[in-house]
Structure formats: C-alpha cells, structure tokens
Design a protein around this motif. Structure first.
Motif, PDB file in Angstrom:
ATOM      1  N   MET A  91       9.620   1.614   9.729  1.00 21.72           N
ATOM      2  CA  MET A  91       8.944   0.339   9.535  1.00 21.72           C
ATOM      3  C   MET A  91       9.651  -0.798  10.290  1.00 21.72           C
ATOM      4  O   MET A  91      10.868  -0.857  10.341  1.00 21.72           O
ATOM      5  CB  MET A  91       8.885  -0.010   8.050  1.00 21.72           C
ATOM      6  CG  MET A  91       8.152   1.020   7.195  1.00 21.72           C
ATOM      7  SD  MET A  91       6.443   1.317   7.710  1.00 21.72           S
ATOM      8  CE  MET A  91       5.688  -0.272   7.319  1.00 21.72           C
ATOM      9  N   GLU A 141       7.229  -9.043   8.145  1.00 23.44           N
ATOM     10  CA  GLU A 141       5.938  -9.257   7.502  1.00 23.44           C
ATOM     11  C   GLU A 141       5.038  -9.924   8.542  1.00 23.44           C
ATOM     12  O   GLU A 141       5.314 -11.038   8.989  1.00 23.44           O
ATOM     13  CB  GLU A 141       6.072 -10.166   6.276  1.00 23.44           C
ATOM     14  CG  GLU A 141       6.914  -9.591   5.158  1.00 23.44           C
ATOM     15  CD  GLU A 141       6.159  -8.611   4.293  1.00 23.44           C
ATOM     16  OE1 GLU A 141       4.963  -8.375   4.566  1.00 23.44           O
ATOM     17  OE2 GLU A 141       6.753  -8.078   3.348  1.00 23.44           O
ATOM     18  N   LYS A 183      11.369  -9.739   5.919  1.00 21.23           N
ATOM     19  CA  LYS A 183      11.242  -9.039   4.645  1.00 21.23           C
ATOM     20  C   LYS A 183      12.475  -9.311   3.795  1.00 21.23           C
ATOM     21  O   LYS A 183      13.602  -9.087   4.230  1.00 21.23           O
ATOM     22  CB  LYS A 183      11.101  -7.533   4.864  1.00 21.23           C
ATOM     23  CG  LYS A 183       9.778  -7.128   5.491  1.00 21.23           C
ATOM     24  CD  LYS A 183       9.695  -5.622   5.606  1.00 21.23           C
ATOM     25  CE  LYS A 183       8.390  -5.183   6.231  1.00 21.23           C
ATOM     26  NZ  LYS A 183       8.304  -3.717   6.372  1.00 21.23           N
ATOM     27  N   ASP A 241      10.211 -13.786   0.797  1.00 24.08           N
ATOM     28  CA  ASP A 241      10.166 -13.629   2.245  1.00 24.08           C
ATOM     29  C   ASP A 241      10.322 -15.009   2.876  1.00 24.08           C
ATOM     30  O   ASP A 241       9.912 -16.019   2.308  1.00 24.08           O
ATOM     31  CB  ASP A 241       8.830 -13.017   2.680  1.00 24.08           C
ATOM     32  CG  ASP A 241       8.635 -11.609   2.137  1.00 24.08           C
ATOM     33  OD1 ASP A 241       9.640 -10.937   1.877  1.00 24.08           O
ATOM     34  OD2 ASP A 241       7.473 -11.195   1.976  1.00 24.08           O
ATOM     35  N   LYS A 262      -1.311 -10.447   5.185  1.00 19.76           N
ATOM     36  CA  LYS A 262      -0.097  -9.907   5.801  1.00 19.76           C
ATOM     37  C   LYS A 262      -0.248  -8.404   5.996  1.00 19.76           C
ATOM     38  O   LYS A 262      -0.879  -7.704   5.191  1.00 19.76           O
ATOM     39  CB  LYS A 262       1.136 -10.208   4.955  1.00 19.76           C
ATOM     40  CG  LYS A 262       1.227  -9.481   3.639  1.00 19.76           C
ATOM     41  CD  LYS A 262       2.568  -9.774   2.955  1.00 19.76           C
ATOM     42  CE  LYS A 262       2.668  -9.031   1.630  1.00 19.76           C
ATOM     43  NZ  LYS A 262       3.967  -9.242   0.969  1.00 19.76           N
ATOM     44  N   GLU A 265       1.878  -4.699   7.431  1.00 14.97           N
ATOM     45  CA  GLU A 265       3.150  -4.059   7.741  1.00 14.97           C
ATOM     46  C   GLU A 265       2.875  -2.925   8.713  1.00 14.97           C
ATOM     47  O   GLU A 265       1.953  -2.124   8.512  1.00 14.97           O
ATOM     48  CB  GLU A 265       3.828  -3.546   6.471  1.00 14.97           C
ATOM     49  CG  GLU A 265       4.221  -4.672   5.519  1.00 14.97           C
ATOM     50  CD  GLU A 265       5.292  -4.265   4.530  1.00 14.97           C
ATOM     51  OE1 GLU A 265       6.113  -3.382   4.878  1.00 14.97           O
ATOM     52  OE2 GLU A 265       5.315  -4.828   3.429  1.00 14.97           O
ATOM     53  N   ASP A 271       1.386   0.754   4.563  1.00 15.61           N
ATOM     54  CA  ASP A 271       1.364   0.084   3.263  1.00 15.61           C
ATOM     55  C   ASP A 271      -0.078  -0.134   2.806  1.00 15.61           C
ATOM     56  O   ASP A 271      -0.954   0.667   3.065  1.00 15.61           O
ATOM     57  CB  ASP A 271       2.162  -1.218   3.336  1.00 15.61           C
ATOM     58  CG  ASP A 271       2.577  -1.747   1.981  1.00 15.61           C
ATOM     59  OD1 ASP A 271       3.158  -0.971   1.197  1.00 15.61           O
ATOM     60  OD2 ASP A 271       2.307  -2.915   1.682  1.00 15.61           O
ATOM     61  N   SER A 301      -2.422  -8.782  -0.990  1.00 13.95           N
ATOM     62  CA  SER A 301      -1.794  -9.096   0.297  1.00 13.95           C
ATOM     63  C   SER A 301      -2.556 -10.151   1.081  1.00 13.95           C
ATOM     64  O   SER A 301      -2.147 -10.501   2.195  1.00 13.95           O
ATOM     65  CB  SER A 301      -1.688  -7.824   1.153  1.00 13.95           C
ATOM     66  OG  SER A 301      -2.979  -7.334   1.482  1.00 13.95           O
TER      67      SER A 301
END
Length: 299
Positions: free
Chosen positions: A102, A106, A152, A159, A205, A207, A223, A230
């Motif tokens: 990852m 964000e 993140k 955040d 947002k 990911e 995610d 989100s």
C-alpha cells in the motif's frame, strides 16, 4: 483512546489487524490461502473514537456498495478483489482480496469545499497548497476537482492534509502523478454516476497499492471505495452553499454527540456515550438510502 472489540475467530484464517471498522485476516487454508480476508464490521467511529454502539447491517452495506463501485470503475483501474466466496460466519460482509504494497497516502479528491478543506481554505485561501478563488463558502462547488492528499495516521490519530510536493517526496514524482491522475479520474466517473442518481459526491478518499499478480507491477484500488464511511454524499436537490449540507453518512451521529442531549464533552478525552435507539435507526436508514439510490438495488 480506541476501544476496538476483539476480532472474531475464523477457521482457516489468521487475524492480522483490526481498524476502526474492518478486521483483516490472512487465509491459511483453502483455494485462496495466502490472500487476505477483509471483514467489514458494524462498528462506527466519530472524532477518532470507536463507539460502543454498532449500526445493524452497516458492514454488509459498505461491502455491497464497494463491490458495486468496483464494477463501475473496472475499466479505469483494477481493484484488489479476488473472490466473494468467504467463510459463512462473515458472508455478505467480507471479501477475499489481493495482498498489496500500500502507498502511505490517503488519496483525497474534492469537488466541493467543506470539512478540513474548508478549514484550510479559511485560514490560507488554499487546500493542500492548491490556491482557490476568493469568496467560497461551506458547500461551494470548486471550479474543477482537486487532489488533496493526506498522510496516513496511526490508529486513533488524525490524518494530516499535505501538499502534492510532500507526496512527491514520499513516493516519487512518477508515483505521485499516477496517484493524482487515478484519484481524479475515479472521482470524475463516480461524481457523474452519483449526480445521475440525484446525489452529489462532495469528496472522497481512496487507497491504492501495488499488486505483483501477473508479470508486472500494477497500481490497484484497494480497501473500501465510495461508501458513506469514505465519502461525503449530499442530496443534490437540497444543496445550498453557505451552510452545512444534509448528508448520507454518520453526520447524524456526530450531530447527536455534539448536542446537549448527549451530555458528552468532546474535550474530555472520554469516548461518546452509547447511542439512543432513534439515532441508530436514523443512521442505518441513511446508509441504506445511499446504497439504494446509488445502485438502484433494493436492500
């Protein structure tokens, strides 16, 4: 301080991590051994507290909505879904997904000004280093969508909004450009789809991670995606810049927690009290309404 319940034991899976809403496992047996099992709980968090009270069906709603959106976006960006054939104990609220490396970013897209973006704009006239026209108010539509990344935070922390240059320093110029372009492309598609259903997608947002499935490294959307947890979804017919917009998310819970009725002092450091049944029911109804309006499917 976060108070996350112990994750359920699942045969053939090893628990790796629990976040505010999701529990993550590694599958240790069966045809998908080595892949991840991501389970969406009915937990709800506000102001970085995981509440004692859960919202019935929330995990299933989030999972179904993400799967629907992944289908709508498949031609723009691949996603991390491997299978929905999950253990019975978490059926309907879990997916089997690819292990990704990852990005520590964000990836936020904003088409409207509100929330932390509004706070930044009020203070500086900018959001994450992006200069915006004067005279904008809460709920204003931006001249064009903007990429406003955040770092993140550790679980329980906030955040932090950062500039594009900060992301370049974190993932390199090529990686930052790819994340920005993918974020804005996905937001543009989703904003159009939502608008056709009478819903404004104010911001959201994403990911992203890198998958090594196949012969090449590929940037993959991971995610959850475009859920009320989100994203900010507003009813288009009620949009009125200059005020807080009604929304399809947990704003009902935030409003109650900050009201005199709750008796909660946000500055106390204590978690909010249990939610009244009426607040739980209204929140569940709002999540369901967003799901049904966007997907056209009945619950």
């Amino acid at each position: 301080m976060l108070n996350i319940p112990a994750a359920p034991v699942i045969d053939g899976a090893r628990h790796l991590h629990s976040g505010k809403v999701r529990d993550l496992y590694e599958l240790t047996a069966g045809p998908h051994a080595g892949n991840l099992l991501m389970v969406a709980s009915d937990r709800l968090s506000i102001f970085d507290f995981v509440l004692e009270t859960t919202i019935p069906d929330k995990g299933e709603i989030l999972t179904r909505m993400s799967l629907w959106w992944f289908d709508q976006l498949a031609d723009l960006v691949p996603n991390h879904i491997v299978s929905t054939d999950v253990p019975d104990v978490v059926r309907g609220r879990a997916v089997i997904c690819d292990k990704l490396a990852m990005f520590p970013v964000e990836c936020v897209a904003r088409g409207y000004l509100t929330g932390s973006g509004l706070l930044d704009y009020t203070a500086t006239g900018e959001v994450c280093g992006v200069a915006l026209p004067a005279g904008l108010v809460d709920g204003s539509r931006l001249p064009s969508p903007i990429f406003t990344p955040a770092t993140k935070a550790e679980l329980g922390d906030h955040d932090e909004n950062v500039s594009y240059e900060t992301i370049v320093g974190t993932v390199g110029a090529e990686g930052a450009a790819q994340l920005r372009d993918l974020t804005l492309a996905v937001y543009g598609r989703a904003e159009q789809i939502a608008r056709e259903q009478g819903i404004i997608l104010a911001d959201t947002k994403f990911e992203f991670g890198v998958s090594t499935r196949g012969d090449t490294e590929t940037i993959v959307l991971g995610d959850e995606v475009l859920t009320p947890d989100s994203s900010r979804f507003w009813p288009a017919a009620e949009w009125e810049p200059g005020r807080t917009q009604p929304s399809y998310d947990k704003q009902i819970v935030r409003n109650w927690a900050l009201s005199p009725e709750s008796g909660w002092d946000r500055a106390s450091g204590e978690a909010p009290p249990p939610l009244p049944e009426a607040v739980v029911e209204r929140t569940r109804a709002r999540y369901l309404e967003a799901y049904e309006l966007l997907t056209g499917e009945r619950w």
